[in-house]
Write a protein that holds these residues in place. Structure first.
Motif, PDB file in Angstrom:
ATOM      1  N   GLY C 621       5.232   8.573  -2.638  1.00 44.40           N
ATOM      2  CA  GLY C 621       3.903   8.509  -2.047  1.00 44.40           C
ATOM      3  C   GLY C 621       3.284   9.881  -1.867  1.00 44.40           C
ATOM      4  O   GLY C 621       2.122   9.975  -1.514  1.00 44.40           O
ATOM      5  N   LEU C 708      -8.723   0.486   0.524  1.00 43.67           N
ATOM      6  CA  LEU C 708      -8.003   1.735   0.710  1.00 43.67           C
ATOM      7  C   LEU C 708      -8.426   2.367   2.023  1.00 43.67           C
ATOM      8  O   LEU C 708      -9.608   2.541   2.280  1.00 43.67           O
ATOM      9  CB  LEU C 708      -8.364   2.672  -0.450  1.00 43.67           C
ATOM     10  N   PHE C 715      -4.177   8.595   4.924  1.00 47.45           N
ATOM     11  CA  PHE C 715      -4.145   9.032   3.521  1.00 47.45           C
ATOM     12  C   PHE C 715      -4.309  10.551   3.519  1.00 47.45           C
ATOM     13  O   PHE C 715      -5.347  11.088   3.176  1.00 47.45           O
ATOM     14  CB  PHE C 715      -5.295   8.352   2.765  1.00 47.45           C
ATOM     15  N   THR C 719      -0.997  13.300  -0.883  1.00 45.39           N
ATOM     16  CA  THR C 719      -0.348  11.991  -0.996  1.00 45.39           C
ATOM     17  C   THR C 719      -1.154  11.180  -2.002  1.00 45.39           C
ATOM     18  O   THR C 719      -2.266  11.559  -2.362  1.00 45.39           O
ATOM     19  CB  THR C 719      -0.309  11.229   0.344  1.00 45.39           C
ATOM     20  N   TRP C 720      -0.553  10.107  -2.448  1.00 48.55           N
ATOM     21  CA  TRP C 720      -1.285   9.196  -3.337  1.00 48.55           C
ATOM     22  C   TRP C 720      -1.123   7.774  -2.826  1.00 48.55           C
ATOM     23  O   TRP C 720      -0.163   7.447  -2.133  1.00 48.55           O
ATOM     24  CB  TRP C 720      -0.806   9.327  -4.773  1.00 48.55           C
ATOM     25  N   ARG C 721      -2.074   6.939  -3.189  1.00 48.13           N
ATOM     26  CA  ARG C 721      -2.035   5.531  -2.763  1.00 48.13           C
ATOM     27  C   ARG C 721      -2.468   4.663  -3.940  1.00 48.13           C
ATOM     28  O   ARG C 721      -3.375   5.045  -4.689  1.00 48.13           O
ATOM     29  CB  ARG C 721      -3.013   5.292  -1.600  1.00 48.13           C
ATOM     30  N   ASP C 722      -1.825   3.528  -4.085  1.00 49.15           N
ATOM     31  CA  ASP C 722      -2.278   2.552  -5.078  1.00 49.15           C
ATOM     32  C   ASP C 722      -3.239   1.574  -4.419  1.00 49.15           C
ATOM     33  O   ASP C 722      -3.060   1.201  -3.266  1.00 49.15           O
ATOM     34  CB  ASP C 722      -1.077   1.772  -5.645  1.00 49.15           C
ATOM     35  N   THR C 723      -4.216   1.190  -5.174  1.00 53.53           N
ATOM     36  CA  THR C 723      -5.125   0.154  -4.685  1.00 53.53           C
ATOM     37  C   THR C 723      -5.538  -0.689  -5.888  1.00 53.53           C
ATOM     38  O   THR C 723      -5.062  -0.473  -7.008  1.00 53.53           O
ATOM     39  CB  THR C 723      -6.333   0.789  -3.964  1.00 53.53           C
ATOM     40  N   ARG C 731      -4.935   4.195  -8.978  1.00 56.87           N
ATOM     41  CA  ARG C 731      -4.156   5.112  -8.138  1.00 56.87           C
ATOM     42  C   ARG C 731      -5.079   6.238  -7.720  1.00 56.87           C
ATOM     43  O   ARG C 731      -5.772   6.832  -8.547  1.00 56.87           O
ATOM     44  CB  ARG C 731      -2.959   5.664  -8.904  1.00 56.87           C
ATOM     45  N   TYR C 743     -10.496  13.397  -3.890  1.00 64.63           N
ATOM     46  CA  TYR C 743      -9.682  12.248  -4.265  1.00 64.63           C
ATOM     47  C   TYR C 743      -9.690  12.167  -5.790  1.00 64.63           C
ATOM     48  O   TYR C 743     -10.756  12.112  -6.387  1.00 64.63           O
ATOM     49  CB  TYR C 743     -10.258  10.957  -3.688  1.00 64.63           C
TER      50      TYR C 743
END
Lengths: 93, 411, 928
Positions: C621, C708, C715, C719-723, C731, C743
């Motif tokens: 993450g 998100l 966030f 860091t990275w987040r999947d949506t 991503r 972002y």
């Protein structure tokens, strides 16, 4: 413009391959323990024989596998190609 | 149909006498291994600058038959790093007086060299080199595409090529010379001074005594020596292997080619790194081009043809008028390259053996310069200041002279 | 003199049609099937131009590519320099002129197309003469895949049509074989196709001439095609070239090889002269002489040998004879096309009696040189054959067979082999090898094109030259258009005579490609313009084009550099884009960044070994910046790493470094650490990446991805987040290359255009501004972030960049670590990355500028001037309101605050050394 025998794919055009210099030069186990001279030997110094030469090739335009070859630097003839990890075969020019 | 004066009428003739063909003596003060440009120039300057004439130049084939006979004769000094600029500029200055010095025509023609830039990074690297050249006293200019077209109208400076020309560096004092004439001029002078030029004489081994080489074994017998200077270009590793001296050299085929004789169309020399081209038009009218170094180690004096094909594509891309020029002949030399694309010159572990190698594609232009400096090195038993930075031990300390970082294309 | 030298009943040209062409401004006619040479000779024109050095007249010397002298310039239909008149097929309306030794290039672009074709065959036969036809037919009948290449327009080679094969006229035999081959789908037969290079492992390159012989070529057909043939077996059936004999004034127009005159008669119906002298030491000239007599010529044979051979018939033969010299037509008789043409020969017979013979044509035959070029190209050894007076294949080379005259077989029966029966031929009498006739050596031409004479060779030997290579270079023999095809061995023979040694002892001859000259454009093929190097574009390239982007080449990629609005130059556009990003929000197409998917249980181990910093401690993450070095400790690439899972990472590389770094990683994995369980795949093309950058980026991202949580706490940075958006996985990563809140939106490239539009749409209320690479560069430079390859040059360590923080002290080793301990790395005067502010606040230092110490008097000292470093990046900064630069400077970090000088266009610009971080040094902006 040779055909080079990739140990994985068979004979392929020379242009599919990438040259990788002398083979069987292992990365030192513990570089920090080497002297500057020994380290320089590893980084820069390679054999440059006129005759048989064990060297690394990569089938970069094909299976992308590295392999080793014994080639005659006078005639450029490949005398053997073999997979990484295999011992250098005995060949004569 | 015919013009009043044939286009080749003005070219000079070779001398009526060039050299003796002596038998090797038993012993010489200095033995130079390699009768190419560097060996012959070293011999000349040993005699001229230092009065050392008990010298033999040993050549395994015919004099100047290796890279000297196979190069594309570019002479320039617009190198990035101080160390490189110093030796090549020294050499260029010698070129400018060489015809008088040798008393022999060498057809030295200072027609300038353009090093083209095709990307933003090329431009940055080019300006960097031009500014460094100026501060080092080397003539250099940065030209816009329009200025490039003024100097060499046949370069395609339009936007309709894959990598449009963004500008170029220009060294007006750069030029070309006739390679054989240069070599033979040096050989003739060296011979005249009493130096023995011994051909068909291949070195097969060395006689050593501790850290001293006392003799050279050859196919024409053993020869005792005071000092040895290795000037064997692509074959240096073969000699060093005999001495058990490792050096970071690798020998590669380097190809070149010529077209038929053409009416004057290309007034200067053009080099491009991105669109790999190096081309000039020689005195008789042929286009002379250097291709890229073949990737693999090779001692075969021949390279792969796909390198030539790529060279042709690049040439036509940049010079559309070349489309129907014809490839007449290709050939290859054996260049010895080093990890930092700079030569290896100076001491070896043997106290009386000096190595001069690793010139890669720069050997021809360095000929008088390195001859001068190597003669000085041999005469005084220590590296000349211009070759000192190119010592073998730089690979241990990390003090490389990394011309890979320079934008200049090879040759 | 009548100008019609065409003979009824001979030749295969189409006399029902007449073609018109001009030569040197005069109009002539010919017929389909003619070459320029045959048409000119039919019109009585022998002289084409003049020689390069002496300006002596030069004419047609043979009937095909062995001609060493008959060069022309084609002007229409398109200028092409230096072609052999014997090898240019005539088409209507051609404009041709003679040469003075140099050709002329066109001043207009050649729009013709050139292409390539590949063949893989069992047997390649080169040459469709008798030996080649038999070989090709046999291979085809064995069921092999066969390619048969022949350089002439029609098969048959040296067969004139007068011979008998298998009881039939030889042309019928040729027709039968070619018809049989044409009916075999396994056979490719290419006429007008010259094999010009032979390489290892049965690889042959051949040039096919496809349109020049057509008066109205089909649109779109390539003019020339390079055939690339890979064959299990190569049969070299290239025949032999007749060899002249050297005598004084042997360079005149009107002097031809004997067999060429015969070829001209039977192929084109051209009788090249009416009063002919034949000077020969070989039998083949007799067949020519007899045919020429039959066609109506008066022929006198001067035979070198003491006796005329069996095939002499009732020819008038003077034995033991020598041509001493030749004379030209008197100036008063000179007409266009006949300047310098031969009018008589001075002869000495076997009894030493000297006399003259008038003639309008002198034919010469000194024997035959096997055309072994293609054998020699693959290091086939050639040895001098005393009887032949020529070099011939000495021993076999695997996969190559040399047959027929190319192997020194000079009789038809021998060339045809046992399966085919040749009609009766006169018994061959051994030829006499004679290089030259004693006489005025300075008029005895060895290389007619180069004006090189026997005297030149003698001078070379007198100068001390002992190697034939030296002699060639001294005299330039063998370096002209013909590359010594016919005269190379003569030069060697004469040199050997003068040196008192054997030809073989002078060293063997090696031929190099190309066999005959090949146009640059043909070799370039289609690799020009857009096809010179692949053009890579991103998934939203069309949008950039539609919105006026200016592109730059980055590697093979086309990247949008900036988006000028009407009236804006780049500087204005970039200032606007920069202001928009730092003041609101911008969007960049970052899709060209290299992306490597690293998978497997040992992924972290691999990355720890390749990056200077620790990657194994990265949490799933999270994102970490990293630097890679070569074993020499110099920075080779940088970028971010996303940990996707315990055993999976996404490695982001620079745009230019993508392929190189994948190769680099593969090489280590495969060759050094094959035990590591890790796999690598490039996903550069699969993922589009759109950094949305600036203080308002959070609003934009939040609006586009309602699922998100974009709050800083949920966030955070790095860091990275999947949506998911409309079912499409996306991503998003908090990575900033500008110091701003940012972002990076990653999406399957298939959905990239839609994603790009969504982001723009959502950003519209915030004034989202698309920006290009130039703005990206300014923004990163303001923060002191280096661009590898711009702010580094292969001699820069992470420490030099001020990135000691990115070099792990915990890891026992990583690639490059040991090199940091080399003495030079501790040098306090290493060049380090610093900022540079021109003190006048207005000068934008040119990138690449060198930096010198402050010159107190404002004047540069004389060179060499010590250099401290150079400007690597330089921009006008909207944020700073002034220009600034990054530079690599000796001991730079210790010198912050110092003033140095930068020479710019003859002026010295003072600049102050600063930290490389000029905007937001405390990093307050990255979280918005």
């Amino acid at each position: 413009m040779q055909l080079i025998e990739c140990p994985w794919c068979g004979p392929r055009e020379e242009t599919e391959f990438h040259y990788g210099g002398q083979a069987h030069i292992a990365y030192p186990e513990t570089p920090s323990e080497l002297t500057d001279t020994e380290w320089a030997q590893y980084i820069f110094f390679r054999a440059n024989p006129k005759g048989l030469f064990a060297e690394r090739w990569s089938h970069s335009g094909g299976c992308r596998r590295w392999f080793n070859a014994v080639r005659d630097t006078r005639t450029y003839t490949f005398l053997a190609t073999y997979r990484s990890g295999e011992p250098q075969p005995e060949v004569q020019s | 149909m015919t013009s009043a004066t044939p286009p080749g009428a003005h070219l000079p003739e070779h001398g009526d006498f060039l050299w003796r063909n002596p038998e090797p003596k038993k012993s010489y003060d200095v033995v130079i291994v390699g009768g190419g440009g560097h060996g012959l120039a070293t011999a000349h300057y040993l005699a001229k600058n230092h009065g050392i004439t008990n010298v033999a130049v040993l050549e395994k084939g015919w004099l100047a038959g290796g890279n000297m006979a196979r190069n594309t004769t570019l002479i320039r000094s617009n190198y990035l790093w101080d160390e490189s600029a110093a030796i090549y500029e020294h050499s260029l200055k010698l070129w400018e007086g060489l015809e008088d010095d040798l008393g022999y025509p060498i057809l030295f023609s200072q027609r300038g060299v353009l090093n083209l830039a095709h990307t933003e990074q090329d431009v940055r690297d080019s300006v960097r080199r031009v500014e460094a050249n100026k501060l080092n006293g080397v003539d250099a200019e940065w030209l816009t595409p329009d200025e490039v077209a003024k100097i060499c109208p046949i370069v395609n400076v339009s936007g309709d090529i894959r990598y449009p020309v963004q500008g170029a560096t220009y060294q007006p004092r750069a030029g070309i010379a006739k390679h054989d004439w240069v070599a033979w001029g040096f050989a003739r002078k060296a011979d005249e001074a009493g130096i023995d030029l011994i051909q068909d004489c291949e070195v097969t081994g060395f006689v050593t005594d501790g850290d001293t080489v006392t003799g050279v074994c050859t196919t024409r017998g053993d020869i005792a020596c005071g000092t040895v200077a290795l000037c064997a270009a692509g074959h240096t590793s073969v000699l060093l292997d005999m001495l058990g001296v490792p050096a970071p050299l690798s020998s590669h085929p380097l190809q070149a080619l010529v077209s038929e004789l053409l009416e004057p169309v290309h007034p200067t020399i053009v080099m491009s790194n991105q669109v790999h081209v190096y081309v000039s038009q020689a005195h008789k009218g042929e286009l002379v081009m250097g291709a890229g170094v073949d990737s693999y180690n090779g001692y075969g004096q021949r390279g792969a043809f796909h390198i030539i094909e790529r060279q042709m594509a690049a040439a036509v891309e940049l010079f559309p008028v070349f489309a129907r020029a014809h490839l007449l002949r290709t050939w290859a030399g054996i260049v010895d390259t080093t990890p930092d694309a700079s030569p290896i010159v100076g001491h070896t572990p043997y106290r009386n053996v000096y190595v001069n190698s690793g010139w890669g594609t720069g050997g021809f232009k360095a000929t008088p310069g390195i001859g001068w400096c190597l003669a000085d090195t041999v005469a005084h038993g220590r590296p000349h200041e211009y070759v000192a930075p190119f010592a073998l031990d730089r690979f241990v300390t990390g003090a490389l002279v990394d011309e890979h970082g320079a934008a200049a294309v090879a040759h | 003199m009548s100008s019609d030298f065409r003979v009824e009943g001979y030749g295969r040209v189409d006399r029902d049609q007449t073609l018109t062409f001009t030569f040197d401004g005069r109009t002539y006619t010919g017929h389909p099937g003619d070459t320029i040479a045959s048409a000119l000779l039919a019109n009585g024109v022998h002289t084409l131009g003049s020689s390069v050095k002496l300006g002596r007249p030069r004419g047609i010397g043979a009937s095909w590519t062995e001609d060493a002298t008959g060069l022309i310039q084609v002007e229409e239909p398109f200028p092409e320099p230096m072609l052999l008149a014997t090898a240019v097929e005539l088409v209507d309306g051609m404009v041709v002129r003679g040469l003075n030794g140099q050709g002329r290039l066109a001043q207009i672009p050649d729009t013709a197309r050139y292409d390539r074709k590949y063949h893989h065959v069992d047997t390649l036969v080169i040459g469709a003469g008798p030996a080649g036809l038999v070989a090709a037919r046999a291979a085809a009948r064995r069921g092999e895949r066969v390619a048969l290449l022949d350089d002439r327009a029609e098969a048959g080679g040296s067969l004139t049509g007068t011979e008998t094969i298998d009881g039939r006229p030889s042309r019928d035999f040729v027709a039968e074989v070619t018809t049989e081959l044409a009916g075999n789908a396994q056979v490719v037969h290419l006429p007008r196709t010259t094999a010009f290079g032979h390489y290892d492992d049965g690889f042959v390159l051949a040039l096919e001439r496809r349109t020049d012989h057509l008066s109205d070529p089909p649109a779109g057909r390539s003019r020339q095609r390079v055939h690339r043939v890979r064959a299990k077996k190569v049969v070299v059936a290239t025949g032999a070239h007749e060899r002249p004999i050297v005598f004084a004034d042997n360079d005149r127009p009107g002097i031809l090889l004997a067999a060429s005159a015969r070829d001209l008669l039977h192929r084109y119906g051209v009788l090249a002269g009416r009063e002919i002298v034949v000077f020969t030491s070989d039998d083949a000239a007799y067949a020519a002489a007899l045919d020429l007599v039959a066609a109506g010529a008066k022929v006198t044979v001067l035979e070198v040998r003491a006796q005329a051979p069996a095939g002499a018939g009732d020819l008038h033969v003077i034995t033991g004879a020598r041509v001493l010299s030749t004379r030209a037509v008197l100036p008063a008789d000179e007409t266009v096309g006949n300047h310098g043409r031969i009018a008589s020969v001075a002869v000495m017979d076997g009894g030493g009696h000297e006399f003259g013979l008038t003639c309008d044509l002198l034919l010469v035959s000194g024997g035959w040189n096997p055309t072994a070029h293609l054998f020699s190209h693959v290091r086939g050894p050639l040895a001098y054959d005393e009887a032949l007076g020529a070099f011939r294949p000495a021993r076999s080379v695997p996969g190559v067979e040399v047959v027929g005259a190319a192997d020194g077989v000079l009789d038809l029966a021998g060339c045809l082999g046992p399966e085919v029966t040749a009609g009766d031929e006169p018994e061959r009498t051994p030829g006499e090898v004679i290089w030259r006739v004693p006489g005025a050596t300075d008029r005895q031409f060895v290389d007619v094109q180069r004006d090189a004479t026997v005297a030149d060779i003698a001078r070379a030997v007198g100068a001390g030259l002992r190697s034939v290579e030296h002699v060639k270079r001294y005299t330039t023999i063998g370096t002209a258009h013909d590359q010594g095809k016919t005269t190379g061995v003569i030069a060697a023979g004469i040199a050997a005579e003068l040196l008192g040694t054997g030809v073989q002892d002078l060293g063997t001859t090696t031929f190099r490609p190309p066999y005959t000259p090949v146009a640059f454009a043909a070799l370039a093929g289609r690799e020009r313009g857009e096809l010179f190097d692949p053009v890579r574009t991103t998934a939203v390239h069309d949008w950039h084009v539609a919105h006026g982007a200016v592109f730059e080449d980055v590697g093979q990629w086309k990247r949008a550099r900036h988006y000028p609005q009407p009236g804006e130059d780049m500087e204005a556009a970039v200032l606007r884009e920069c202001t928009a990003v730092r003041g609101g929000v911008g969007i960049l197409d970052g899709s060209t960044l290299g992306k490597i998917d690293v998978q497997g249980p040992d992924s972290a181990v691999l990355l720890d070994r390749l990056y200077t910093n620790m990657m194994s401690s990265l949490k799933v993450g999270s994102v970490r910046y990293g630097v890679m070095c070569g074993v020499d400790g110099m920075v080779i690439d940088d970028g971010t790493v996303l940990r996707l899972a315990d055993d999976r990472f996404m490695v982001i590389t620079t745009t230019g470094g993508a392929a190189k770094i994948l190769d680099w990683m593969e090489e280590w994995v495969q060759t050094e650490w094959p035990g590591l369980r890790v796999h690598l795949a490039s996903v550069t093309e699969q993922w589009a990446v759109f950094p949305v950058v600036g203080p308002r980026s959070r609003e934009v991202i939040g609006a586009v991805f309602p699922g998100l949580d974009v709050a800083n706490a949920a966030f955070p940075f790095m860091t990275w987040r999947d949506t998911v958006l409309d079912g499409v996985p996306v991503r998003v990563a908090r990575i900033s290359f500008s110091g701003e809140l940012a972002y990076e939106v990653n999406v399957n490239a298939w959905y990239a255009p839609a994603m790009w539009e969504r982001l723009l749409e959502a950003g519209a209320p915030h004034g989202i501004t698309p920006y290009g690479t130039e703005t990206m560069h300014v923004l990163r430079a303001e923060k002191g972030y280096p661009i590898i390859g711009q702010d580094t040059d292969g001699t820069v360590t992470p420490h030099d960049l001020g990135m000691a923080w990115a070099v792990s002290k915990k890891k026992p080793d990583f690639v490059g670590k040991r090199s940091f301990a080399r003495p030079l790395n501790a040098d306090p005067l290493r060049k380090q990355l610093v900022g540079l502010l021109p003190t006048d606040s207005t000068t934008k230092l040119p990138e690449g500028s060198q930096i010198v110490e402050l010159c107190d008097d404002g004047v540069l000292p004389a060179p060499p001037v010590p250099m401290l470093g150079h400007v690597t990046s330089s921009y006008r900064s909207a944020a700073l309101g002034r220009p600034f630069a990054l530079a690599l400077l000796k001991g730079g970090r210790e010198r912050v605050g110092d003033i140095v000088h930068v020479p710019v266009g003859g002026q010295l610009v003072a600049a102050q050394i600063t930290s490389s971080v000029l905007v937001d040094p405390e990093g307050a902006r990255r979280d918005g």
